[in-house]
Enzyme design. Structure first.
Site, PDB file in Angstrom:
ATOM      1  N   TRP A 159      45.248  28.675  28.677  1.00 48.36           N
ATOM      2  CA  TRP A 159      44.507  29.870  28.296  1.00 48.36           C
ATOM      3  C   TRP A 159      45.471  30.656  27.421  1.00 48.36           C
ATOM      4  O   TRP A 159      46.518  31.124  27.885  1.00 48.36           O
ATOM      5  CB  TRP A 159      44.129  30.666  29.539  1.00 48.36           C
ATOM      6  CG  TRP A 159      43.207  31.824  29.283  1.00 48.36           C
ATOM      7  CD1 TRP A 159      41.847  31.784  29.160  1.00 48.36           C
ATOM      8  CD2 TRP A 159      43.571  33.199  29.146  1.00 48.36           C
ATOM      9  NE1 TRP A 159      41.351  33.050  28.953  1.00 48.36           N
ATOM     10  CE2 TRP A 159      42.391  33.940  28.941  1.00 48.36           C
ATOM     11  CE3 TRP A 159      44.784  33.890  29.173  1.00 48.36           C
ATOM     12  CZ2 TRP A 159      42.369  35.312  28.763  1.00 48.36           C
ATOM     13  CZ3 TRP A 159      44.768  35.265  28.997  1.00 48.36           C
ATOM     14  CH2 TRP A 159      43.574  35.966  28.801  1.00 48.36           C
ATOM     15  N   ARG A 194      40.712  27.259  35.303  1.00 54.33           N
ATOM     16  CA  ARG A 194      41.750  28.290  35.183  1.00 54.33           C
ATOM     17  C   ARG A 194      42.077  28.606  33.724  1.00 54.33           C
ATOM     18  O   ARG A 194      42.673  29.638  33.432  1.00 54.33           O
ATOM     19  CB  ARG A 194      43.012  27.824  35.904  1.00 54.33           C
ATOM     20  CG  ARG A 194      42.802  27.617  37.383  1.00 54.33           C
ATOM     21  CD  ARG A 194      44.052  27.096  37.995  1.00 54.33           C
ATOM     22  NE  ARG A 194      45.120  28.063  37.896  1.00 54.33           N
ATOM     23  CZ  ARG A 194      45.399  28.985  38.800  1.00 54.33           C
ATOM     24  NH1 ARG A 194      44.693  29.047  39.898  1.00 54.33           N
ATOM     25  NH2 ARG A 194      46.386  29.823  38.625  1.00 54.33           N
ATOM     26  N   ASN A 202      53.352  27.851  32.950  1.00 57.91           N
ATOM     27  CA  ASN A 202      52.393  28.937  33.208  1.00 57.91           C
ATOM     28  C   ASN A 202      53.188  30.229  33.244  1.00 57.91           C
ATOM     29  O   ASN A 202      54.293  30.252  33.790  1.00 57.91           O
ATOM     30  CB  ASN A 202      51.720  28.775  34.570  1.00 57.91           C
ATOM     31  CG  ASN A 202      50.670  27.699  34.579  1.00 57.91           C
ATOM     32  OD1 ASN A 202      50.389  27.080  33.552  1.00 57.91           O
ATOM     33  ND2 ASN A 202      50.105  27.465  35.742  1.00 57.91           N
ATOM     34  N   GLY A 203      52.609  31.299  32.718  1.00 62.65           N
ATOM     35  CA  GLY A 203      53.285  32.598  32.786  1.00 62.65           C
ATOM     36  C   GLY A 203      53.665  33.077  31.409  1.00 62.65           C
ATOM     37  O   GLY A 203      53.209  32.544  30.395  1.00 62.65           O
ATOM     38  N   LYS A 247      28.519  40.703  35.529  1.00 63.11           N
ATOM     39  CA  LYS A 247      28.104  39.293  35.585  1.00 63.11           C
ATOM     40  C   LYS A 247      27.334  38.932  34.322  1.00 63.11           C
ATOM     41  O   LYS A 247      27.565  37.892  33.722  1.00 63.11           O
ATOM     42  CB  LYS A 247      27.208  39.010  36.806  1.00 63.11           C
ATOM     43  CG  LYS A 247      27.864  39.016  38.159  1.00 63.11           C
ATOM     44  CD  LYS A 247      28.751  37.838  38.440  1.00 63.11           C
ATOM     45  CE  LYS A 247      30.129  38.053  37.962  1.00 63.11           C
ATOM     46  NZ  LYS A 247      31.133  38.604  38.833  1.00 63.11           N
ATOM     47  N   HIS A 256      22.936  62.211  30.991  1.00 60.98           N
ATOM     48  CA  HIS A 256      24.137  62.751  30.342  1.00 60.98           C
ATOM     49  C   HIS A 256      24.646  61.846  29.226  1.00 60.98           C
ATOM     50  O   HIS A 256      25.810  61.929  28.854  1.00 60.98           O
ATOM     51  CB  HIS A 256      25.236  62.991  31.385  1.00 60.98           C
ATOM     52  CG  HIS A 256      24.849  64.005  32.410  1.00 60.98           C
ATOM     53  ND1 HIS A 256      24.604  65.320  32.097  1.00 60.98           N
ATOM     54  CD2 HIS A 256      24.618  63.891  33.747  1.00 60.98           C
ATOM     55  CE1 HIS A 256      24.250  65.981  33.199  1.00 60.98           C
ATOM     56  NE2 HIS A 256      24.245  65.123  34.212  1.00 60.98           N
ATOM     57  N   GLU A 276      29.663  38.792  31.262  1.00 62.69           N
ATOM     58  CA  GLU A 276      30.630  37.688  31.343  1.00 62.69           C
ATOM     59  C   GLU A 276      30.029  36.348  30.936  1.00 62.69           C
ATOM     60  O   GLU A 276      30.650  35.579  30.223  1.00 62.69           O
ATOM     61  CB  GLU A 276      31.134  37.521  32.788  1.00 62.69           C
ATOM     62  CG  GLU A 276      32.243  38.447  33.201  1.00 62.69           C
ATOM     63  CD  GLU A 276      32.673  38.199  34.647  1.00 62.69           C
ATOM     64  OE1 GLU A 276      33.881  38.098  34.883  1.00 62.69           O
ATOM     65  OE2 GLU A 276      31.811  38.116  35.551  1.00 62.69           O
TER      66      GLU A 276
END
Ligand code: G6P
Length: 616
Positions: A74, A27, A98-99, A493, A512, A496
């Site tokens: 993170w 996470r 968290n938050g 994918k 185009h 990333e």
């Protein structure tokens, strides 16, 4: 996003915290830390980098305790430094969060005036000082420990705007942990004479399966003996105890090198589980809830909202929705929709798609849609009891099992299977799908897990292609119709996890603009199954070849392609009909995975990304 774990027990909780943080590391993995309450003192260890580095430091410093909290981060406010890593401490009060606290600057000023000094750039440190401030205030007033940590946390959270899940300990109260939740998930795990706190059940599954999900605005006091939960008005309240059915096996790597590889290979099973109810009982409205039929009959159109890979599932579903159900369908990125002055048709069903069920932009887009007057909402989600399905009228749970790799794979294909079911159900209710059509769709679904398995068997060939991709700087993905979103997903994918710049275009758009990029150094991946657009795609491929571009074509046995100079072809065994986008997802996942392997990147934890994004 970030992860929280906490424990209070007769045994040493440090191994529990570390194990929990390892489970949560997917996470957020910029930095990690734990704080323990140990003989009337708070000790803390924090490290940037992976949990294992923090673990080594905790072992070296001989950390043991019966009460502790931990966090894997993170970064949002403040860079990736040890000083910004959690837990944050204010004079014996330690906290993980968290938050995002939106009014942190205002609170920081207030606390500075009260004499607090800040050691980090985080919004979180504000909360630690606020709690300490209220603790001190009640102590100074002589109200003592009875007015202790719990009351201080309850007062502090009233000063916060924003989103938080908190776990807090204090050196003065070594018998309890206090936690609070607003806008970010938090649960309490119930053991025998020991209890736990976590942002995600996977963190504590090794200790217990019995959990209480805190509701918005709840606070709780957790001791060895029990748990007391209080609502937003600080009134004690009983919350239901759930028994988690997340399997430990889904959190283990088993024989695989990476979770992404494992999850790619789990797709036949995940899809079989997701379609099981339809295979057994047909395309019934009840798949979306006991009273879904009336709501689904009532609607006149569909608005899909999602982020990232889930958005591409929504884009694919739009093609199905309009063709199968005849209902108008729009798809929008949740973070765009939520700030747009959208003209709502109240009878357009809002469909949110979210693997995690907690992506903030998707949640806010759902709230916004309701505020605009949309009458019916449906969530396609992989995590039971998560915030978005709980805020939705109707739910379809994908049964992919826990997805740990940051790059979504099995969640995507099961979302597609669930959305396909929704399209057929709506088609039936709105008179577009006959009995014969229904039988045909059911038959195609029945074949799906097998077709996906066949596609997985192409892995050795795809791995050879990946070696060529590994040395490239750029790649272009092309598709048309139903397969255009799969080209987008393939490009996502690849970027990333391999950090190769990749873009996807509808093949008809090539001339185009993107054609200007094509030369011998630009590999062009084409998703070209044998459908009604195949001849058009072939013309687009000629445009690439004429400019010296090298083509890598995923097609099926039914299409008459031949390999030639600069044109490489890999075939899935048979055309999977309307479900072909699901089958054609597998090769692009494998291509990204093997390219990342060849480049030696961290497949499961790509730089700068996180699994679920609970901030704007
Ligand atoms: C993050 C993840 C993606 C995911 C997106 C939406 O960016 O890294 O894999 O597609 O969030 O997440 P959700 O849980 O709402 O599907």
């Amino acid at each position: 996003m970030c992860g929280i774990v906490g424990a209070i027990a007769d045994r040493d909780v440090v191994p529990v915290l570390i194990e929990g943080l390892k489970r949560l590391e997917y996470r957020g993995y910029d930095s990690a830390g734990i704080a323990v309450v140990d003989e009337q003192d708070v000790r803390r260890v924090r490290r940037t980098g992976r949990v294992s580095e923090m673990e080594n430091a905790a072992i070296a410093e001989d950390f043991h305790a019966h009460l502790g909290i931990g966090h894997t981060r993170w970064a949002t406010h403040g860079g990736v430094t040890e000083a910004n890593a959690h837990p944050h401490i204010s004079q014996g009060v330690a906290l993980v969060h968290n938050g995002i606290i939106e009014n942190h600057e205002e609170q920081r000023e207030r606390l500075r005036e009260l004499g607090y000094q800040f050691e980090s750039q985080t919004d979180t440190e504000v909360i630690a000082h606020l709690i300490h401030h209220y603790l001190k205030e009640s102590n100074d007033a002589g109200t003592g420990p009875a007015q202790g940590l719990l009351a201080a946390v309850q007062r502090a959270v009233k000063d916060l705007t924003g989103a938080y899940a908190l776990a807090v300990v204090s050196r003065k109260e070594p018998e309890r942990m206090v936690c609070a939740r607003m806008g970010c998930p938090l649960l309490i795990g119930l053991g025998e004479g020991e209890n736990f706190v976590a942002s995600d059940v996977s963190a504590i599954l090794q200790a217990t399966r019995r959990v209480i999900f805190l509701e918005e605005g709840d606070t709780a006091e957790v001791t060895r003996a029990g748990v007391r939960v209080f609502d937003g008005d600080n009134v004690e309240i009983q919350r239901e105890v759930h028994v988690s059915d997340v399997s430990l096996a889904s959190l283990e790597l088993g024989p695989y090198r990476h979770f992404m590889q494992k999850e790619i290979h789990e797709q036949p099973r995940a899809l079989a589980d997701t379609i099981e109810a339809v295979i057994d009982g047909g395309f019934s409205a009840e798949l979306f809830g006991a009273n879904a039929e009336a709501a689904l009959r009532d609607i006149e159109g569909v608005q899909i909202l999602a982020c990232g890979t889930s958005y591409y599932a929504g884009m694919t579903a739009r093609y199905w929705m309009e063709a199968i159900s005849g209902l108008p369908c729009s798809v929008e990125i949740a973070s765009e929709y939520r700030y747009r002055a959208a003209h709502a048709n109240p009878k357009h069903l809002i469909v949110t798609i979210s693997q995690s069920g907690e992506t903030l932009d998707t949640m806010e887009a759902l709230k916004y849609a309701k505020s605009l007057g949309h009458l019916h909402t449906l969530s396609v989600c992989n995590v039971p009891e998560s915030a978005i399905p709980r805020a939705s009228e109707l739910v379809c749970y994908t049964r992919a099992g826990a997805e740990i790799g940051v790059a979504s794979t099995k969640a995507f294909t099961t979302q597609l299977a669930a959305l396909f079911q929704l399209c057929v159900v709506l088609g039936k209710l709105h008179g577009k799908v006959s009995e014969a059509d229904e039988a045909d769709y059911l038959e195609q679904l029945r074949f799906l897990p097998g077709s996906v398995q066949h596609a997985l068997n192409l892995e050795p060939q795809i791995a050879l292609w990946a070696e060529k991709f590994a040395g490239k700087q750029n790649a272009l993905f092309l598709g048309r119709g139903l397969h255009y979103p799969i080209a987008l997903e393939g490009a996502l994918k690849l970027k990333e996890i391999s950090y190769i710049h990749a873009e996807a275009y509808p093949a008809g758009e090539l001339k185009h603009g993107p054609l200007a990029l094509v030369d011998a150094a630009m590999p062009v991946v084409v998703i070209a199954p044998n459908d009604k657009l195949l001849e058009k795609v072939k013309s687009n491929m000629q445009e690439v070849r004429a400019r010296g571009g090298e083509l890598f074509v995923f097609t099926d046995q039914d299409s008459n392609f031949t390999e030639s100079e600069g044109v490489h072809v890999i075939r899935t065994p048979r055309h999977a009909g309307v479900l072909s986008p699901i089958v054609h997802t597998i090769p692009v996942q494998l291509l990204a995975y093997h390219t990342a392997l060849a480049r030696g990147t961290d497949v499961d934890k790509p730089r700068n990304l996180a699994k679920s994004v609970t901030v704007e």
